[in-house]
Design a protein around this motif. Structure first.
Motif, PDB file in Angstrom:
ATOM      1  N   UNK A 120     -11.023 -85.864  -0.744  1.00 25.14           N
ATOM      2  CA  UNK A 120     -11.445 -84.584  -1.070  1.00 25.14           C
ATOM      3  C   UNK A 120     -11.650 -84.023   0.331  1.00 25.14           C
ATOM      4  N   UNK A 121     -11.656 -82.473   0.194  1.00 25.78           N
ATOM      5  CA  UNK A 121     -11.835 -81.549   1.332  1.00 25.78           C
ATOM      6  C   UNK A 121     -12.819 -80.528   0.924  1.00 25.78           C
ATOM      7  N   UNK A 122     -13.709 -80.561   1.628  1.00 25.02           N
ATOM      8  CA  UNK A 122     -14.892 -79.098   1.358  1.00 25.02           C
ATOM      9  C   UNK A 122     -15.071 -78.558   2.901  1.00 25.02           C
ATOM     10  N   UNK A 123     -14.637 -77.198   2.668  1.00 27.10           N
ATOM     11  CA  UNK A 123     -15.013 -76.404   4.031  1.00 27.10           C
ATOM     12  C   UNK A 123     -15.772 -75.247   3.647  1.00 27.10           C
ATOM     13  N   UNK A 124     -16.829 -75.110   4.555  1.00 30.55           N
ATOM     14  CA  UNK A 124     -17.532 -73.842   4.477  1.00 30.55           C
ATOM     15  C   UNK A 124     -17.090 -72.602   5.681  1.00 30.55           C
ATOM     16  N   UNK A 125     -16.825 -71.653   5.048  1.00 29.82           N
ATOM     17  CA  UNK A 125     -16.107 -70.491   5.579  1.00 29.82           C
ATOM     18  C   UNK A 125     -17.066 -69.497   5.719  1.00 29.82           C
ATOM     19  N   UNK A 126     -17.286 -68.751   6.764  1.00 31.12           N
ATOM     20  CA  UNK A 126     -18.262 -67.844   7.197  1.00 31.12           C
ATOM     21  C   UNK A 126     -17.554 -66.323   7.713  1.00 31.12           C
ATOM     22  N   UNK A 127     -18.148 -65.355   7.648  1.00 33.48           N
ATOM     23  CA  UNK A 127     -17.740 -64.275   8.387  1.00 33.48           C
ATOM     24  C   UNK A 127     -18.653 -64.004   9.624  1.00 33.48           C
ATOM     25  N   UNK A 128     -17.743 -63.847  10.690  1.00 35.94           N
ATOM     26  CA  UNK A 128     -18.389 -63.623  12.036  1.00 35.94           C
ATOM     27  C   UNK A 128     -17.618 -62.432  12.804  1.00 35.94           C
ATOM     28  N   UNK A 129     -18.749 -61.956  13.557  1.00 34.08           N
ATOM     29  CA  UNK A 129     -18.170 -60.577  14.206  1.00 34.08           C
ATOM     30  C   UNK A 129     -17.411 -61.181  15.623  1.00 34.08           C
ATOM     31  N   UNK A 130     -16.492 -60.528  15.796  1.00 30.68           N
ATOM     32  CA  UNK A 130     -15.562 -60.545  16.769  1.00 30.68           C
ATOM     33  C   UNK A 130     -14.819 -59.514  17.048  1.00 30.68           C
ATOM     34  N   UNK A 131     -13.821 -59.699  18.107  1.00 28.15           N
ATOM     35  CA  UNK A 131     -13.026 -58.484  18.585  1.00 28.15           C
ATOM     36  C   UNK A 131     -11.588 -58.646  17.709  1.00 28.15           C
ATOM     37  N   UNK A 132     -10.836 -57.593  17.742  1.00 25.91           N
ATOM     38  CA  UNK A 132      -9.657 -57.507  16.828  1.00 25.91           C
ATOM     39  C   UNK A 132      -8.518 -58.464  17.677  1.00 25.91           C
ATOM     40  N   UNK A 133      -7.666 -58.831  16.642  1.00 25.32           N
ATOM     41  CA  UNK A 133      -6.621 -59.718  17.079  1.00 25.32           C
ATOM     42  C   UNK A 133      -6.914 -60.939  16.557  1.00 25.32           C
ATOM     43  N   UNK A 134      -5.605 -61.982  16.523  1.00 27.56           N
ATOM     44  CA  UNK A 134      -5.520 -63.345  16.066  1.00 27.56           C
ATOM     45  C   UNK A 134      -5.282 -63.290  14.580  1.00 27.56           C
ATOM     46  N   UNK A 135      -4.308 -64.373  14.256  1.00 31.34           N
ATOM     47  CA  UNK A 135      -4.206 -64.603  12.718  1.00 31.34           C
ATOM     48  C   UNK A 135      -5.400 -64.624  11.843  1.00 31.34           C
ATOM     49  N   UNK A 136      -6.436 -65.265  12.362  1.00 32.55           N
ATOM     50  CA  UNK A 136      -7.754 -65.143  11.455  1.00 32.55           C
ATOM     51  C   UNK A 136      -8.517 -64.299  11.235  1.00 32.55           C
ATOM     52  N   UNK A 137      -8.134 -62.885  11.847  1.00 32.90           N
ATOM     53  CA  UNK A 137      -8.952 -61.809  12.090  1.00 32.90           C
ATOM     54  C   UNK A 137      -8.566 -61.121  10.614  1.00 32.90           C
ATOM     55  N   UNK A 138      -9.870 -60.567  10.093  1.00 35.67           N
ATOM     56  CA  UNK A 138      -9.768 -59.923   8.925  1.00 35.67           C
ATOM     57  C   UNK A 138     -10.161 -58.377   9.130  1.00 35.67           C
ATOM     58  N   UNK A 139     -11.091 -57.793   8.643  1.00 34.56           N
ATOM     59  CA  UNK A 139     -11.337 -56.409   8.757  1.00 34.56           C
ATOM     60  C   UNK A 139     -11.670 -56.292  10.442  1.00 34.56           C
TER      61      UNK A 139
END
Length: 280
Positions: A120-139
């Motif tokens: 079993x795998x459990x991962x907590x994913x949160x939204x953090x403020x960051x600069x633009x760029x990188x494949x993990x970047x969203x808005x």
């Protein structure tokens, strides 16, 4: 959901076969991009896939790059995560949890072995403020990062590529494509000959559906790249050393604060710790 996509993006980067993965700086950048500064990877390994002896590890961000680097240096050319049946649910504003009861963490080694850790795998994913760029970047100005990454490797399996088996190969006698296997009717009456012919036909029909067998004379296999817990021994030593250092974190912090030498420090610390706890 977005958390699952982030995990799959992370898996895709782990699966890449590039030489820069042998550099610590590359792993530092990857961990910084996908994990929060206070993130912890909780990894539980079971000996020989039996629930008799377990080794739990809590790997913080300062150790994670070294964990991945040592694993790669141990002959792992790629890693990947399979999340069949994964579910994602909201845990609050900007916080989601990805759960997969049958996750598979696959390690592919340069010597032909493939090792899969399953559990079993459990991962907590949160939204953090960051600069633009990188494949993990969203808005713009935001990105998804892993806060808590827990994987319980209940079982592990080992496979070896057939090309990694060295030896002289021959097709087994009686196998499809091989020689032999023909029954010669013995002289006798017509009924006996007819029975033998029917038996011969039945044998030939059964052989049509048999898978071919290959004999390898003096076969030689590469050595298994993992220990009884399913990971390279060098990786295990890295985690055990990191665990020891983590357990002495308070002592190291106290030594740095008081600027005392290592000779009398342990005794002073043993006196200091109960007093400091009593004042809290």
């Amino acid at each position: 959901g977005s958390g699952c996509r982030s995990l799959l993006q992370f898996s895709g980067i782990l699966a890449s076969e590039i030489q820069t993965k042998l550099q610590l700086s590359w792993w530092n950048d990857l961990v910084k991009e996908y994990f929060t500064p206070k993130a912890v990877m909780k990894l539980t390994l079971w000996r020989d896939s039996q629930r008799n002896e377990a080794k739990p590890f809590e790997i913080g961000v300062p150790i994670l790059p070294r964990f991945f680097l040592v694993t790669t240096q141990s002959g792992v050319k790629s890693m990947s995560l399979s999340l069949d049946g994964a579910r994602e649910r909201s845990f609050g504003q900007g916080h989601s949890v990805v759960e997969c009861v049958a996750a598979v963490w696959t390690y592919r080694y340069t010597n032909g072995y493939t090792v899969t850790l399953r559990g079993p795998l459990t991962v907590h994913v949160i939204i953090t403020a960051t600069g633009p760029g990188g494949p993990a970047a969203g808005a713009a100005g935001q990105t998804l990062k892993f806060e808590d990454f827990q994987f319980d490797a209940n079982m592990h399996d080992k496979y070896v590529a057939s090309d990694a088996i060295v030896g002289v190969r021959t097709v087994a006698v009686g196998s499809p494509g091989g020689r032999g296997g023909m029954m010669t009717p013995s002289p006798g009456n017509g009924g006996s000959a007819q029975l033998q012919a029917q038996q011969q036909q039945q044998v030939e029909e059964e052989k049509m559906w048999e898978e071919p067998r290959v004999l390898i004379e003096h076969a030689s296999l590469p050595g298994e790249p993992v220990n009884a817990f399913g990971i390279p021994q060098a990786t295990m030593r890295c985690l055990e050393l990191a665990e020891s250092v983590s357990s002495m974190a308070d002592l190291i912090a106290y030594a740095t604060e008081t600027k005392m030498g290592p000779i009398g420090e342990p005794m002073r610390f043993l006196i200091y710790l109960p007093l400091s706890c009593a004042k809290r």
